[in-house]
Design a protein around this motif. Sequence first.
Motif, short mmCIF file in Angstrom:
data_model
loop_
_atom_site.label_atom_id
_atom_site.label_comp_id
_atom_site.label_asym_id
_atom_site.label_seq_id
_atom_site.Cartn_x
_atom_site.Cartn_y
_atom_site.Cartn_z
N ARG A 230 22.56 -27.25 119.13
CA ARG A 230 22.66 -28.46 120.05
C ARG A 230 22.71 -27.81 121.48
NH1 ARG A 230 29.35 -29.58 120.05
NH2 ARG A 230 29.83 -27.49 118.95
N ILE B 32 23.18 -24.60 128.24
CA ILE B 32 23.94 -24.06 127.04
C ILE B 32 23.04 -24.44 126.08
CG2 ILE B 32 26.07 -24.01 128.57
CD1 ILE B 32 26.97 -26.37 126.76
N PRO C 298 22.91 -14.66 112.41
CA PRO C 298 23.51 -14.03 111.23
C PRO C 298 24.72 -13.84 111.56
CG PRO C 298 21.65 -12.89 111.99
CD PRO C 298 21.75 -13.69 112.85
N PHE C 299 25.79 -13.91 110.25
CA PHE C 299 27.08 -13.39 110.47
C PHE C 299 26.96 -11.90 110.88
CE2 PHE C 299 28.50 -16.63 107.24
CZ PHE C 299 29.57 -17.24 108.24
N GLY C 300 26.35 -11.25 110.11
CA GLY C 300 26.28 -9.43 110.55
C GLY C 300 26.39 -8.74 109.10
N ASP D 286 32.04 -9.28 108.14
CA ASP D 286 32.29 -10.83 109.07
C ASP D 286 32.76 -11.59 108.24
OD1 ASP D 286 31.39 -10.10 111.85
OD2 ASP D 286 29.79 -9.21 110.69
N HIS E 9 34.40 -23.81 107.63
CA HIS E 9 33.13 -23.41 107.25
C HIS E 9 32.23 -24.09 106.67
CE1 HIS E 9 29.94 -20.42 108.80
NE2 HIS E 9 29.48 -20.50 107.59
N GLU F 276 24.59 -21.80 105.75
CA GLU F 276 25.84 -21.56 105.56
C GLU F 276 26.14 -20.18 105.59
OE1 GLU F 276 24.58 -24.39 103.90
OE2 GLU F 276 25.74 -25.67 105.29
N SER G 71 26.45 -17.67 111.54
CA SER G 71 27.30 -18.31 112.37
C SER G 71 26.39 -18.88 113.77
CB SER G 71 28.23 -17.00 112.92
OG SER G 71 29.11 -17.59 113.77
N THR G 72 27.19 -18.98 114.56
CA THR G 72 26.17 -19.36 115.90
C THR G 72 26.86 -18.75 116.96
OG1 THR G 72 28.14 -21.14 116.55
CG2 THR G 72 26.02 -21.83 115.13
N LYS G 73 25.82 -18.73 118.01
CA LYS G 73 26.46 -18.14 119.43
C LYS G 73 25.91 -19.21 120.49
CE LYS G 73 23.59 -14.10 120.82
NZ LYS G 73 23.48 -12.67 120.66
N TRP G 74 26.56 -19.12 121.63
CA TRP G 74 26.51 -19.92 122.88
C TRP G 74 25.42 -19.05 123.80
CZ3 TRP G 74 26.72 -25.18 123.02
CH2 TRP G 74 27.57 -25.65 122.28
N ILE G 75 24.31 -19.53 123.96
CA ILE G 75 23.45 -18.77 125.14
C ILE G 75 23.56 -19.68 126.40
CG2 ILE G 75 21.25 -18.26 125.58
CD1 ILE G 75 21.82 -16.74 123.03
N VAL G 76 23.99 -19.06 127.27
CA VAL G 76 24.16 -19.67 128.55
C VAL G 76 23.34 -19.09 129.70
CG1 VAL G 76 26.02 -20.09 130.29
CG2 VAL G 76 26.56 -20.14 128.09
N ARG G 77 22.60 -20.04 130.28
CA ARG G 77 21.60 -19.36 131.27
C ARG G 77 21.80 -20.16 132.56
NH1 ARG G 77 16.90 -17.50 128.48
NH2 ARG G 77 16.91 -17.88 126.15
#
Lengths: 421, 421
Positions: free
Chosen positions: A103, A113, A119-121, A203, A396, A405, A408-414
């Motif tokens: 989203r 945003i 990936p989890f890692g 992770d 989760h 599943e 994970s996710t991460k937020w990209i903020v520009r």
Amino acid sequence: MQPATDSVLITPTLEAARDAALVLAATPTRRKNQALEAVAASLRTSVAEILEANALDLAAGEANGLSTGMLDRLSLDLARIDALADAVLQIALLTDPVGVVVRGSSLPNGVKISQVRVPFGVVGVIYEARPNVTVDIAAIALKSGNAVVLRGGSAAENTNRVLVRLLQAAVDGVGLPAASVQTIDPFGRSGATELMQARGYVDVLIPRGSAGLIQAVVTQSKVPVIETGAGVVHIFLDESAIEQMAVDIVHNSKVQRPSVCNALETLLVHEAAADRLLPAVLAKLAASGVTIHGDDRVRALFPAAVPATDEDWGTEYMSLEVAVAVVDSLDDAIRHIRRYSTGHTESIITNDLVNAERFLAEVDSAAVMVNASTRFADGGEFGFGAEVGISTQKLHARGPMGLPELTSTKWIVRGSGQVRG
Amino acid sequence: MQPATDSVLITPTLEAARDAALVLAATPTRRKNQALEAVAASLRTSVAEILEANALDLAAGEANGLSTGMLDRLSLDLARIDALADAVLQIALLTDPVGVVVRGSSLPNGVKISQVRVPFGVVGVIYEARPNVTVDIAAIALKSGNAVVLRGGSAAENTNRVLVRLLQAAVDGVGLPAASVQTIDPFGRSGATELMQARGYVDVLIPRGSAGLIQAVVTQSKVPVIETGAGVVHIFLDESAIEQMAVDIVHNSKVQRPSVCNALETLLVHEAAADRLLPAVLAKLAASGVTIHGDDRVRALFPAAVPATDEDWGTEYMSLEVAVAVVDSLDDAIRHIRRYSTGHTESIITNDLVNAERFLAEVDSAAVMVNASTRFADGGEFGFGAEVGISTQKLHARGPMGLPELTSTKWIVRGSGQVRG
């Protein structure tokens, strides 16, 4: 992030996994698919080597008195290796979850945003003596951009050693880090204990196997765990259930593959329908060799049933046995399920719309069904392609897990210089 | 599901919570909003009672030598209670996450599956002496259909007792179970220990507070945990950073509210830009009373800096202090962040597109930013409305958490007699 662990034995393994994970996270889909294709090819050309190692494990297993079921799960043959290679190629065909934008929006101040799958890692997996899991989970981890640290059952040690070596060579052959797939089997139980403590290195940890294994990992691990597994699965035959549907769905849910977690374990019947439904439903089960553990009211209608004890409710037989009880109402059925279910899958057979909706709303399980076989609670049936396992926890992931599943996710903020007012 | 716990003290509380959760899960949005409106009204009409209890806690806190900061967080006044009531009404206005269909499809055999958001069930919260959290988290839990079991800091015991009583009366007043909101404060540390063991009763545990509290919960809990919190937040000033942007964003990130987890803690500067940027950036910080802990290269450019020690890297000051280092390259900056970051939020100030994209891709934190203040990593700023906390783990939720992050999902499967072939 600084790892918080007292690991000693497996620290070099974990550090190599972490470095590999950084590379994998930035690896494009095409390269990951090449690695999977190389794995499949390598499995097919290495059949002799794999079977030789597997024979050693089987001989040791027999000497150690493993059950027939365990020996069967441990055993590989040409057809099984071929099926494993096919499964790896199937995973290559699946959509890569990494990079999918979940989203996003523009904030009123112009900052953009977006939440992106990453990936989890490093994924840890603790499992039992099923060498197919070694290949399966490594392929799934690779496709989702994760490095994987495997701890298999010691009974499959020789087979797993060969499989991990093949996996590493295939991955290395397409220019990805060999440490993307590693085993800590050489470190025995101490290795497994360290893996469960390795916060900051691992992770997520996924246990696959018996209820005992899963409980041990869930209660001992300091690393976040995805609990998969145990299924004390119920079907409730409501007053209005159509007889043929009841007969077919109960039989399919119990008999089609009794050793798996979405197979039926306890059948509940509305007392007003017991006379009408139970004889035919139980006769068909019995004809397939199913032992019926019935309460008194069940035995009155079906004398071949053996008496159910308190232990039968809540038992995951994973075999041709089933517990059967007559209940007074839908409410009683829901109460029984609430008390004994492991929250995996439950199904109601009914022609009553209100009761169907109440069952769906009030039964708190990963999958709740109306007029369908419990065997459908499965990643393959749901169209996910890969078999990561079925989560019975609420955090989760819940129910059949696909590739997303394992991310994970991460937020990209520009921004363009924005500050907060 | 049968609870696996040795709880004794808090078992009645947990059982009541579980029963309340069943009711809440089936409660329509309108009724939940009525409960929240009743809570807000009750807070406003009970100011005298709340302040009387709060005065007892403050007096005890002073006698026990609590720091000024802790006393401030403990303290309520008319304006703060009013703000709390407003926040509860804001939560009533948010979209109810329960019942949202996440995805769904028709299988080839006609079986229809849909994944629907459901409440977790029972949410446990362990936090420190901030009575506003009591109201905040109870309101968020109610809105998302969860029962909540609270364990607040003993320093806020009197205030929390009154708040929980008001919450329960308000919830009861609209016909929902009073046990939707409960505290285990009367059971002291043993209660908290039992809460962390209460698998099968508590679906998720959220620690809120200091890094020490969070670490204790994360490593001791057998219940799944969402880790929130600690932010060793970095900004990297790249070679091409625009000076005014660097000055403003660094100042805003550090000074606007230094005591929170998304505030800047370590500033890294590309060595080729250190001469150009650092004097102005650090002068503006110093003018706002910020103590600069600098490495040798920083101190050569800004002699007022105190020498940084190894401990400064990785320290979450949460005050007007900042650690500053000169690095040789973007790679060095990313390496430094990888080593010392808690994975909360990091921002790069740059005008170089390639470097911006590399930073976004290679820094593995919940929020990664370009040319924006780190203070934007916040549920309110992201438009989520409610402040559940900021997850620094990768499982389930990562970054700012809104109401949907307090839900799980379940699969609804509707058939018409299908069995698996």
